[in-house]
Design a protein around this motif. Sequence first.
Motif, PDB file in Angstrom:
ATOM      1  N   GLN A  26      40.796  22.912  34.149  1.00  0.00           N
ATOM      2  CA  GLN A  26      41.296  23.661  35.300  1.00  0.00           C
ATOM      3  C   GLN A  26      40.695  25.056  35.458  1.00  0.00           C
ATOM      4  O   GLN A  26      40.645  25.572  36.560  1.00  0.00           O
ATOM      5  CB  GLN A  26      42.823  23.777  35.211  1.00  0.00           C
ATOM      6  N   ALA A  27      40.255  25.685  34.367  1.00  0.00           N
ATOM      7  CA  ALA A  27      39.829  27.085  34.466  1.00  0.00           C
ATOM      8  C   ALA A  27      38.540  27.343  33.700  1.00  0.00           C
ATOM      9  O   ALA A  27      38.185  26.614  32.778  1.00  0.00           O
ATOM     10  CB  ALA A  27      40.934  27.990  33.939  1.00  0.00           C
ATOM     11  N   LEU A  28      37.890  28.392  34.123  1.00  0.00           N
ATOM     12  CA  LEU A  28      36.634  28.842  33.528  1.00  0.00           C
ATOM     13  C   LEU A  28      36.552  30.336  33.794  1.00  0.00           C
ATOM     14  O   LEU A  28      36.973  30.799  34.851  1.00  0.00           O
ATOM     15  CB  LEU A  28      35.470  28.111  34.209  1.00  0.00           C
ATOM     16  N   THR A  29      36.035  31.088  32.844  1.00  0.00           N
ATOM     17  CA  THR A  29      35.868  32.522  33.049  1.00  0.00           C
ATOM     18  C   THR A  29      34.499  32.786  33.657  1.00  0.00           C
ATOM     19  O   THR A  29      33.501  32.200  33.227  1.00  0.00           O
ATOM     20  CB  THR A  29      35.998  33.277  31.708  1.00  0.00           C
ATOM     21  N   ILE A  30      34.455  33.657  34.653  1.00  0.00           N
ATOM     22  CA  ILE A  30      33.181  34.063  35.240  1.00  0.00           C
ATOM     23  C   ILE A  30      33.126  35.586  35.294  1.00  0.00           C
ATOM     24  O   ILE A  30      34.155  36.257  35.196  1.00  0.00           O
ATOM     25  CB  ILE A  30      32.973  33.475  36.658  1.00  0.00           C
ATOM     26  N   TRP A  31      31.906  36.116  35.439  1.00  0.00           N
ATOM     27  CA  TRP A  31      31.692  37.536  35.608  1.00  0.00           C
ATOM     28  C   TRP A  31      31.040  37.725  36.970  1.00  0.00           C
ATOM     29  O   TRP A  31      29.948  37.216  37.225  1.00  0.00           O
ATOM     30  CB  TRP A  31      30.810  38.093  34.500  1.00  0.00           C
ATOM     31  N   VAL A  32      31.718  38.456  37.849  1.00  0.00           N
ATOM     32  CA  VAL A  32      31.288  38.638  39.234  1.00  0.00           C
ATOM     33  C   VAL A  32      30.560  39.967  39.380  1.00  0.00           C
ATOM     34  O   VAL A  32      30.977  40.979  38.807  1.00  0.00           O
ATOM     35  CB  VAL A  32      32.519  38.598  40.171  1.00  0.00           C
ATOM     36  N   ASP A  33      29.503  39.962  40.168  1.00  0.00           N
ATOM     37  CA  ASP A  33      28.773  41.194  40.492  1.00  0.00           C
ATOM     38  C   ASP A  33      29.637  41.994  41.472  1.00  0.00           C
ATOM     39  O   ASP A  33      29.887  41.523  42.587  1.00  0.00           O
ATOM     40  CB  ASP A  33      27.432  40.840  41.127  1.00  0.00           C
ATOM     41  N   PRO A  34      30.111  43.189  41.083  1.00  0.00           N
ATOM     42  CA  PRO A  34      30.988  43.950  41.982  1.00  0.00           C
ATOM     43  C   PRO A  34      30.315  44.340  43.305  1.00  0.00           C
ATOM     44  O   PRO A  34      30.977  44.460  44.325  1.00  0.00           O
ATOM     45  CB  PRO A  34      31.380  45.187  41.181  1.00  0.00           C
ATOM     46  N   SER A  35      29.005  44.497  43.308  1.00  0.00           N
ATOM     47  CA  SER A  35      28.312  44.876  44.545  1.00  0.00           C
ATOM     48  C   SER A  35      28.000  43.667  45.429  1.00  0.00           C
ATOM     49  O   SER A  35      27.694  43.818  46.609  1.00  0.00           O
ATOM     50  CB  SER A  35      27.029  45.646  44.221  1.00  0.00           C
ATOM     51  N   ASP A  36      28.036  42.453  44.853  1.00  0.00           N
ATOM     52  CA  ASP A  36      27.780  41.223  45.604  1.00  0.00           C
ATOM     53  C   ASP A  36      28.660  40.121  45.013  1.00  0.00           C
ATOM     54  O   ASP A  36      28.217  39.368  44.151  1.00  0.00           O
ATOM     55  CB  ASP A  36      26.297  40.853  45.511  1.00  0.00           C
ATOM     56  N   PRO A  37      29.913  40.016  45.468  1.00  0.00           N
ATOM     57  CA  PRO A  37      30.875  39.093  44.852  1.00  0.00           C
ATOM     58  C   PRO A  37      30.499  37.609  44.929  1.00  0.00           C
ATOM     59  O   PRO A  37      31.105  36.796  44.250  1.00  0.00           O
ATOM     60  CB  PRO A  37      32.172  39.351  45.609  1.00  0.00           C
ATOM     61  N   GLU A  38      29.530  37.252  45.734  1.00  0.00           N
ATOM     62  CA  GLU A  38      29.066  35.863  45.781  1.00  0.00           C
ATOM     63  C   GLU A  38      28.199  35.536  44.556  1.00  0.00           C
ATOM     64  O   GLU A  38      27.928  34.382  44.278  1.00  0.00           O
ATOM     65  CB  GLU A  38      28.248  35.617  47.052  1.00  0.00           C
ATOM     66  N   HIS A  39      27.768  36.557  43.851  1.00  0.00           N
ATOM     67  CA  HIS A  39      26.852  36.427  42.710  1.00  0.00           C
ATOM     68  C   HIS A  39      27.661  36.504  41.417  1.00  0.00           C
ATOM     69  O   HIS A  39      28.398  37.456  41.198  1.00  0.00           O
ATOM     70  CB  HIS A  39      25.827  37.553  42.805  1.00  0.00           C
ATOM     71  N   PHE A  40      27.516  35.492  40.539  1.00  0.00           N
ATOM     72  CA  PHE A  40      28.312  35.466  39.304  1.00  0.00           C
ATOM     73  C   PHE A  40      27.591  34.683  38.212  1.00  0.00           C
ATOM     74  O   PHE A  40      26.630  33.971  38.463  1.00  0.00           O
ATOM     75  CB  PHE A  40      29.685  34.832  39.563  1.00  0.00           C
TER      76      PHE A  40
END
Length: 164
Positions: A105-119
Motif C-alpha cells: 500500500q505505501a512507499l516512501t518518496i522524496w519530492v523535489d520542492p521546486s518541481d513536485p512532479e519530480h521525485f
Amino acid sequence: MVSRVSLADATENQRKLLRTAVLPLLVGLGLLGGSLGYRWWDSSEADRLRVEGVQVPATLTDREGGNARGSGIDRIEVYYMYEGEQHHDWIPCAKLAVCSSPPPQALTIWVDPSDPEHFVAENDRTDGSLFPLMSWSLVPIGAVATIFGVLILLLARADRKKLT
C-alpha cells in the motif's frame, strides 16, 4: 576481358560508402551516448533528491506488465500529496517487494520542492525511470550500429588506399 574502374567511378563508390556509414554511425552514437548519458543523469538526480528532496509517503494503487518474459516492464502507479496537491506517475517496481500483486500500500518518496512532479522512490526509481532511453537494450544496439558504421568507414579507407 578485365574491366578497369575509372578513378571517378572509384571516388563515387567511396562517397556511397561514406554516405552509407554515416547513418548507422550517427544512430549508434546517439543511442549509445543518449542511453548512457540519460542513465547517468537519472542516477545523479536520484542522489540529489535523496539529499535535497522532501520525504513524502506515497500510495501504490496499481501494478502492470512483466507477468511473463517479454510482456513489458513491471511498473507501479504512485500517488502522493505535496503541499495540498495530488500527483501521480508510473515507475518501475524493481527492488523491494513492490512487484508483488497486489503491490504493497505505501512507499516512501522524496519530492523535489521546486518541481513536485519530480521525485525518487525508496526503490531508487525516479519519475523519469520509464523514459525510453533507460532501456538497457539500447546500449548494445547503439554499440553494434556504431561498430557497423566504423567498419564501413574502414572499408572506404582501405578502398581508398588501394587506389593510391
